[in-house]
Design a protein around this motif. Sequence first.
Motif, PDB file in Angstrom:
ATOM      1  N   ALA A 405     -24.974 -12.849 -23.204  1.00  0.00           N
ATOM      2  CA  ALA A 405     -24.374 -13.950 -23.384  1.00  0.00           C
ATOM      3  C   ALA A 405     -22.928 -14.304 -22.323  1.00  0.00           C
ATOM      4  O   ALA A 405     -22.697 -15.036 -22.017  1.00  0.00           O
ATOM      5  CB  ALA A 405     -23.793 -14.462 -24.736  1.00  0.00           C
ATOM      6  N   ASN A 410     -20.964 -20.323 -19.627  1.00  0.00           N
ATOM      7  CA  ASN A 410     -20.532 -20.697 -20.974  1.00  0.00           C
ATOM      8  C   ASN A 410     -19.808 -22.040 -20.971  1.00  0.00           C
ATOM      9  O   ASN A 410     -19.136 -22.211 -22.074  1.00  0.00           O
ATOM     10  CB  ASN A 410     -20.009 -19.691 -21.569  1.00  0.00           C
ATOM     11  N   PRO A 419     -18.679 -16.079 -25.912  1.00  0.00           N
ATOM     12  CA  PRO A 419     -20.047 -15.582 -26.027  1.00  0.00           C
ATOM     13  C   PRO A 419     -20.271 -14.840 -27.432  1.00  0.00           C
ATOM     14  O   PRO A 419     -21.499 -15.356 -27.938  1.00  0.00           O
ATOM     15  CB  PRO A 419     -20.066 -14.349 -25.050  1.00  0.00           C
ATOM     16  N   ARG A 498     -20.718 -14.675 -13.366  1.00  0.00           N
ATOM     17  CA  ARG A 498     -21.623 -15.269 -14.397  1.00  0.00           C
ATOM     18  C   ARG A 498     -22.565 -15.951 -13.702  1.00  0.00           C
ATOM     19  O   ARG A 498     -22.737 -16.778 -12.828  1.00  0.00           O
ATOM     20  CB  ARG A 498     -20.686 -16.550 -15.090  1.00  0.00           C
ATOM     21  N   ILE A 503     -25.543 -20.959 -21.267  1.00  0.00           N
ATOM     22  CA  ILE A 503     -25.618 -19.869 -22.312  1.00  0.00           C
ATOM     23  C   ILE A 503     -26.409 -20.373 -23.285  1.00  0.00           C
ATOM     24  O   ILE A 503     -26.736 -19.572 -24.072  1.00  0.00           O
ATOM     25  CB  ILE A 503     -24.194 -19.662 -22.730  1.00  0.00           C
TER      26      ILE A 503
END
Length: 623
Positions: A405, A410, A419, A498, A503
């Motif tokens: 995650a 996110n 996460p 990322r 997510i």
Amino acid sequence: MDENAYGIPVPEFVSSTQQAGDVTVSPGSEEPSNASIEMVDQLCVMKEQQKLEYTRDGSVDFRGKPAVISRVGGHRSLAFTLGCMFLIRVAYDGVTYSLVLYLTRKLHINNSKAASVVSNWVASTTVFSLLGAIVADSYFGRYWTTLGSMFIHIIGLLILVITTVLPSLEPYKCTRSFVGCTETTGRRIQVFYLGLYIIAVGFGSFLPCFISFGADQYDEGHPVEVHQKSLYFSLLYVVISSGGLIGNSIIIYIEQNVSYKWGYSISVGFIGISLLVYVAGTPYYRFQKPRGNPVSRVIQVWVAATRKWRMKVSAPNNHLYEAPVEKAISRRLLHSNQFRFLDKAATINISLQEIDESQRNPWKLCTVTQVEEAKFLFQIAPIWLSLVVYSTLDVQILSLFVEQAATMDNRLSKFLVPPASMSIFQILGVCVCTFTYETVVVPIIRRFTGHPRGLTMLQRISVGLLLIVFSMLSAALVEMNRLRIAKDYGLHNSPTARVPLSIFWLFPQYFLVGASEAFTDAGQFEFFYDQAPEGIRGISTSLQFTAYSVGSYLSSFMIVIVTAITRHGADSGWISDKLNKGHLDYFFWLLMLLGSLNLVSYLTFTHRYKYKKVVHVQATDPQ
């Protein structure tokens, strides 16, 4: 004075024809005499005392008197037990679910080592559950052992707070990109680990004692409370998950966006409140006295059976010894035909009348109930091993799921989702599935199975074992997609970038883990308590946690082995420090295969399991 059905003395009436409220009035009198009024009052008190219904399991109230069903225990204690568990779980999960990120981002430990540290710590936590159960059953009882473990838990959390406050113990500073950071070593990491493992002792000892203590509030010899106890186990796991919801969201958000100092300090506050709640419920609890060391009783059976290995066990079983009712430490267990070798421990070659109980050597001659306790541990061994493998899959939610995650997008509008807080969806799965099962599924399935709970305890566990396999399937598919996107965007060599994949694609795997726990964990809570003989209930309850412990160690071992085998030169293997360059999906496929084989093995063994049978006798002089 006579005894009621529960072996408790109750006063007799003056005569069988006199009833409270019947008053003799002299002819011509308008009011009864004083003597008649006193007799009425006395008969009313006697009748009220005779209505008292005592528990059949030998439990007492906080004054040490026989427990009255209508006054203590049952749902009267539910608010205190579940409230205490809720608060404890908030504090524990506030540390647990952010631990892997604290290790990697604050202490600057690499991903594979951090995953191993988390697995080993969780494993150690559950190992101490066995120690706590033995101490409770042998010496202090579940109430006092639970209370002491809560104090130990507070001490561990306070040490974690100190490591975030004192400059000499704070982790080394580093840039926000986490590139080229120095791994925390020396006294800084040692004191942190000290606090962490003191928490392991406290929480590990707390779990089996508290869960058994909560179940002790229900008398399984009572027709109403035996069903209430099943509901208790379902509610217990919902409360555990709800506490985790607060710990995984609010506490973790404070830790990652304010400071770990405040997050750990708030956790200390929750433990303190839980202590007050637990103590406040004391007048409403039922208490079971310690029944002696369960480990020594089981070892005595093995030693006695080995000494008589040449002796033959008679077919009618009329030469097996059982303690007199007044000397029994718990309800008698009926003899079973499984593991007949252990029957040698209870085999005698003289009549029962010739045995002096006070002179009996338990290392040479054991009771049938004692032998059946040892048989129980053999009988559940395959089930325990299946739960070990299940735990190996389940523990990934604390480590690899979080690391997965941490590499994904996110953003939720202007809010950044931590996460570690994705485990909220695991808790959602627990709550939704538990509510649906209890309110919708059970009434429907009951019509087909005829079982009052819809599914038996072992059937309920099997559903959870199936769902965890689907969770690993979902994790593998999402990881395949994440790696493909990382490669398309040229991010596979970047350790901190990322991937532009939301997510929330992790929702199915988290939800399925929660759904599996709703079935497996609630089922095993009830199974290991309900099926265990009274004398080894504490150690039996702890077995489910030792299964989680061994599963965590197995997960750590698998990570180390897989990393060593798949790492070739510059290629860092499946579980890489640069997850965008690794192949975490391969590891999830491996876990899915392991879980599938485990389910087949579980179903093979459990279809032959026979549920226990007991004879209800009340021990009047427990030793």
